[in-house]
Design a protein around this motif. Structure first.
Motif, PDB file in Angstrom:
ATOM      1  N   ILE A  56       0.883  -1.172   0.000  1.00  0.00           N
ATOM      2  CA  ILE A  56       0.000   0.000   0.000  1.00  0.00           C
ATOM      3  C   ILE A  56       0.920   1.222   0.000  1.00  0.00           C
ATOM      4  O   ILE A  56       1.700   1.412   0.945  1.00  0.00           O
ATOM      5  N   GLY A  57       0.816   2.036  -1.041  1.00  0.00           N
ATOM      6  CA  GLY A  57       1.762   3.132  -1.244  1.00  0.00           C
ATOM      7  C   GLY A  57       1.755   4.142  -0.103  1.00  0.00           C
ATOM      8  O   GLY A  57       2.780   4.427   0.502  1.00  0.00           O
ATOM      9  N   LEU A  73       2.522  12.125  -2.872  1.00  0.00           N
ATOM     10  CA  LEU A  73       3.593  11.118  -2.768  1.00  0.00           C
ATOM     11  C   LEU A  73       4.183  10.792  -4.134  1.00  0.00           C
ATOM     12  O   LEU A  73       5.387  10.554  -4.253  1.00  0.00           O
ATOM     13  N   ASN A  74       3.321  10.814  -5.162  1.00  0.00           N
ATOM     14  CA  ASN A  74       3.781  10.408  -6.495  1.00  0.00           C
ATOM     15  C   ASN A  74       4.562  11.511  -7.224  1.00  0.00           C
ATOM     16  O   ASN A  74       4.713  11.467  -8.433  1.00  0.00           O
ATOM     17  N   ARG A  75       5.003  12.494  -6.466  1.00  0.00           N
ATOM     18  CA  ARG A  75       5.903  13.541  -6.994  1.00  0.00           C
ATOM     19  C   ARG A  75       7.188  13.605  -6.152  1.00  0.00           C
ATOM     20  O   ARG A  75       7.943  14.556  -6.256  1.00  0.00           O
ATOM     21  N   GLN A  76       7.438  12.574  -5.318  1.00  0.00           N
ATOM     22  CA  GLN A  76       8.554  12.619  -4.350  1.00  0.00           C
ATOM     23  C   GLN A  76       9.735  11.731  -4.735  1.00  0.00           C
ATOM     24  O   GLN A  76      10.624  11.510  -3.912  1.00  0.00           O
ATOM     25  N   PHE A  77       9.750  11.177  -5.939  1.00  0.00           N
ATOM     26  CA  PHE A  77      10.766  10.163  -6.239  1.00  0.00           C
ATOM     27  C   PHE A  77      11.789  10.579  -7.290  1.00  0.00           C
ATOM     28  O   PHE A  77      12.505   9.734  -7.817  1.00  0.00           O
ATOM     29  N   SER A  78      11.850  11.872  -7.623  1.00  0.00           N
ATOM     30  CA  SER A  78      12.974  12.315  -8.455  1.00  0.00           C
ATOM     31  C   SER A  78      14.217  12.217  -7.574  1.00  0.00           C
ATOM     32  O   SER A  78      14.125  12.234  -6.332  1.00  0.00           O
ATOM     33  N   ALA A 103       8.394   8.303   1.119  1.00  0.00           N
ATOM     34  CA  ALA A 103       9.217   8.139  -0.086  1.00  0.00           C
ATOM     35  C   ALA A 103      10.558   7.495   0.285  1.00  0.00           C
ATOM     36  O   ALA A 103      11.040   6.590  -0.414  1.00  0.00           O
ATOM     37  N   LEU A 104      11.141   7.930   1.402  1.00  0.00           N
ATOM     38  CA  LEU A 104      12.413   7.338   1.845  1.00  0.00           C
ATOM     39  C   LEU A 104      12.231   5.864   2.204  1.00  0.00           C
ATOM     40  O   LEU A 104      13.055   5.019   1.853  1.00  0.00           O
ATOM     41  N   LEU A 109      12.776   0.149   0.649  1.00  0.00           N
ATOM     42  CA  LEU A 109      12.067  -1.143   0.513  1.00  0.00           C
ATOM     43  C   LEU A 109      12.113  -1.693  -0.917  1.00  0.00           C
ATOM     44  O   LEU A 109      12.315  -2.887  -1.128  1.00  0.00           O
ATOM     45  N   LEU A 110      11.897  -0.819  -1.889  1.00  0.00           N
ATOM     46  CA  LEU A 110      11.729  -1.268  -3.282  1.00  0.00           C
ATOM     47  C   LEU A 110      12.861  -0.792  -4.196  1.00  0.00           C
ATOM     48  O   LEU A 110      13.081  -1.367  -5.252  1.00  0.00           O
ATOM     49  N   GLY A 111      13.548   0.301  -3.814  1.00  0.00           N
ATOM     50  CA  GLY A 111      14.607   0.882  -4.637  1.00  0.00           C
ATOM     51  C   GLY A 111      15.945   0.282  -4.293  1.00  0.00           C
ATOM     52  O   GLY A 111      16.012  -0.924  -4.049  1.00  0.00           O
ATOM     53  N   PRO A 112      17.034   1.037  -4.246  1.00  0.00           N
ATOM     54  CA  PRO A 112      17.053   2.505  -4.347  1.00  0.00           C
ATOM     55  C   PRO A 112      16.972   3.013  -5.787  1.00  0.00           C
ATOM     56  O   PRO A 112      17.299   2.295  -6.717  1.00  0.00           O
ATOM     57  N   LYS A 113      16.518   4.274  -5.872  1.00  0.00           N
ATOM     58  CA  LYS A 113      16.429   4.984  -7.140  1.00  0.00           C
ATOM     59  C   LYS A 113      17.782   5.002  -7.847  1.00  0.00           C
ATOM     60  O   LYS A 113      18.801   5.317  -7.222  1.00  0.00           O
ATOM     61  N   GLN A 114      17.785   4.652  -9.126  1.00  0.00           N
ATOM     62  CA  GLN A 114      19.024   4.779  -9.902  1.00  0.00           C
ATOM     63  C   GLN A 114      19.169   6.227 -10.324  1.00  0.00           C
ATOM     64  O   GLN A 114      18.196   6.842 -10.747  1.00  0.00           O
TER      65      GLN A 114
END
Lengths: 402, 402
Positions: A56-57, A73-78, A103-104, A109-114
């Motif tokens: 659950i996001g 939340l869907n603008r926090q992952f840049s 977001a952190l 949990l699922l990343g980390p962001k490349q």
């Protein structure tokens, strides 16, 4: 012919619902999937050859039946937004927002962001692919949202498009790299979003649940076959259907105002409530997503009933999408109606034809002022509508919203 | 023939929007009305012969785009609920809820609530009439909700019903007195609610704004004519249209479970989120408000896709309304789908025919067990559907919800 790229490995997949807390359909589908996985577990049956997680996001916003608590939340992952959140979380003097904190957590949990264009330099993210489930209050039907130049997800989108028994469209992000994309799904190696409408926020409709479940089932079916080494067979099946090698899609028109992610026809907000619109979408446009309007057509209406026509800022005619999306009453989500551009992508590479054409035309003219050439190219590709004015400077900030 | 009652005076009218904070249409219409009144003020024109006030019912919830902050405001206006709020507000040890506090403010501003059956004993409320503007996520069209036995508001509802160019229905509260009614509008002398759907919560649709504005304009037109002494002319116009003297309407079926205001077909909620449904409304029922279902027809579907049929608890066939209303995902608003009963009211008195028949039948049988007689009466009145089982004990707790 099979593409030259090395096929991506699919070992870890996450299905996320409730990235926007009041989009109940995704949460329902996640809970239904959890039941299905639980049943299989009881029966000692393994249905999926990859590890399938459910998330659950934004659980705090979901409990409150809100799109978000503090900010979208869907603008926090840049990459920049995540760095900022990290710095605030380390600071003792600054309060972190609920969605920055989440977001952190999700990045952990699922990343980390490349964060490099050349992903070989990065730590690989835990998830090979995130399927993010969204709904819209607009009459968009089912829309699959993926990034360009990604062979895996663009072919998967084509697979769902071809097999869905109801109206389905593909929307392509035109961001050149993952680094700038602000969406939750962008922290995995591959990003895949299923958007379903029209459904009110905070409501679950059985028909829309079924549409989302069908699109999700076809997505997982494709991933399973891809995992099992059927890449060539999948490609051959798709090329039989899309025999030109091109797949029809939409993308967002580029922004013309600074700070916006993509083209938006905006309404002003009420002074006493920044999230309450002072103009509303005119009834002649309501529910007509993916249809054209021209300069001078009715677009909004104000409190006095005065009609505000389209001013032609993005060219004419233009195609609209996300018309009167409840989530876009919020500044942090991007207020307004989105302008769409009809396009096609190459089944083999996942690249947009218009991007290829633009690159060629830019080389040819050696200038940023390539609108006319670009329009010519678009017409050659059989597109109906005129492209809005765009420059190389704004193109890099373009993305689709969800 | 003109009714014998003394015509009510109409000197102070309030139009309320945002009693549920995320029902944006009512708020938009209130703001548009404020603009209209302001324009008239600038032009020194007085359009309405009575004092017309505008109020945002729950401004705190509206800013948050939520139905309510702590509990449903539109359930806080029964005499008992107001007394309880008053006692909490005086107590230093108990925290008052946002909506309890707001109920006291509104009762002060627009009321006070009359608490005797014989209203002559009470302090008269400041408002002669409250028009409360609501929306629903269900496909109900325009529904005018008024109390029974009120000549003014039932005739006004008939006036709107007759003149609206789109599908309009009348829903009648069957509460015998104002004292028990929990709705905001019940603190004025007369209560009038305009309910419009389908529209998502937190979204304004131009077409639905127009429907609400048309119904509101006709309501104010009737009140203006009533104020100007045209009661007899209004009645004569209406009787020409409703020549039997009876006006078609709906009312809620009586509750069969203790504590409920009216008949509800309920779904269970998720353990980890009391406002998230574990069952969803079956697609065969969705959007089919005011149509019949029978025992055994599909009604809900669970996470596994298992269909839960209607169990016949309220008789068969029954008529449904407020099917999949987003607000009814909340316990404090009354979870479930409402069961409607088709009825008629007497244009001269505003009394429901079924109530009159029930009273007669009760006198005749001298028993609470009057279901069979009542059904006979209903059939004689040309009703199509069977009435659910009802007893005198449950009848007093019946009301329509909004």
């Amino acid at each position: 012919m099979m593409q030259q790229h090395m096929p991506s490995m699919i070992n870890n997949v996450a299905v996320v619902g409730g990235t926007h807390g009041n989009e109940y359909t995704g949460v329902f589908c996640v809970k239904a999937l959890e039941r299905q996985l639980q049943q299989q577990d009881i029966q000692n049956r393994i249905r999926y050859p990859f590890h399938l997680s459910t998330v659950i996001g934004n659980p705090v916003a979901h409990i409150q039946n809100k799109r978000f608590v503090d900010t979208d939340l869907n603008r926090q992952f840049s990459y920049d937004a995540l760095q900022k959140a990290k710095s605030i979380s380390r600071s003792t003097s600054q309060n972190i927002m609920v969605e920055q904190q989440r977001a952190l957590e999700l990045n952990e949990l699922l990343g980390p962001k490349q964060f490099h264009d050349d992903v070989d330099d990065d730590v690989p993210p835990k998830m090979d692919l995130i399927i993010d489930l969204h709904t819209t209050t607009t009459n968009m039907g089912v829309t699959i949202i993926v990034g360009q130049d990604d062979v895996l997800t663009t072919q998967c989108a084509a697979y769902v498009l071809q097999r869905c028994p109801f109206t389905t469209r593909i929307l392509i992000h035109t961001h050149a790299n993952q680094k700038e994309r602000p969406h939750l799904s962008s922290i995995a190696k591959h990003a895949f979003t299923i958007e379903v409408g029209a459904v009110p926020q905070g409501v679950v409709r059985h028909d829309k649940v079924e549409e989302m479940q069908t699109a999700l089932r076809l997505t997982l079916e494709f991933l399973q076959r891809w995992h099992d080494g059927q890449q060539e067979q999948l490609y051959n099946e798709l090329i039989e259907h899309f025999d030109s090698g091109n797949v029809p899609c939409y993308r967002s028109a580029p922004a013309i105002r600074e700070g916006e992610m993509s083209a938006k026809l905006q309404w002003p907000s009420s002074k006493d409530n920044p999230n309450f619109p002072l103009w509303i979408v005119h009834k002649s446009v309501q529910d007509r997503d993916f249809t054209q309007i021209q300069t001078g057509d009715p677009l909004f209406v104000d409190l006095d009933g005065t009609v505000i026509p389209y001013d032609g800022a993005y060219g004419s005619p233009i195609i609209l999408m996300f018309i009167n999306e409840g989530g876009y009453y919020y500044g942090s989500s991007g207020t307004g109606i989105s302008v769409a551009v009809q396009d096609e992508f190459d089944l083999e590479t996942g690249s947009l034809l218009s991007t290829n054409n633009r690159k060629m035309s830019m080389t040819r003219t050696n200038s940023n002022d390539n609108d006319n050439n670009n329009n010519d190219d678009i017409k050659k590709n059989g597109q109906q509508q005129q492209q809005p004015v765009e420059t190389a400077a704004t193109t890099t900030t373009t993305t689709s919203e969800l």
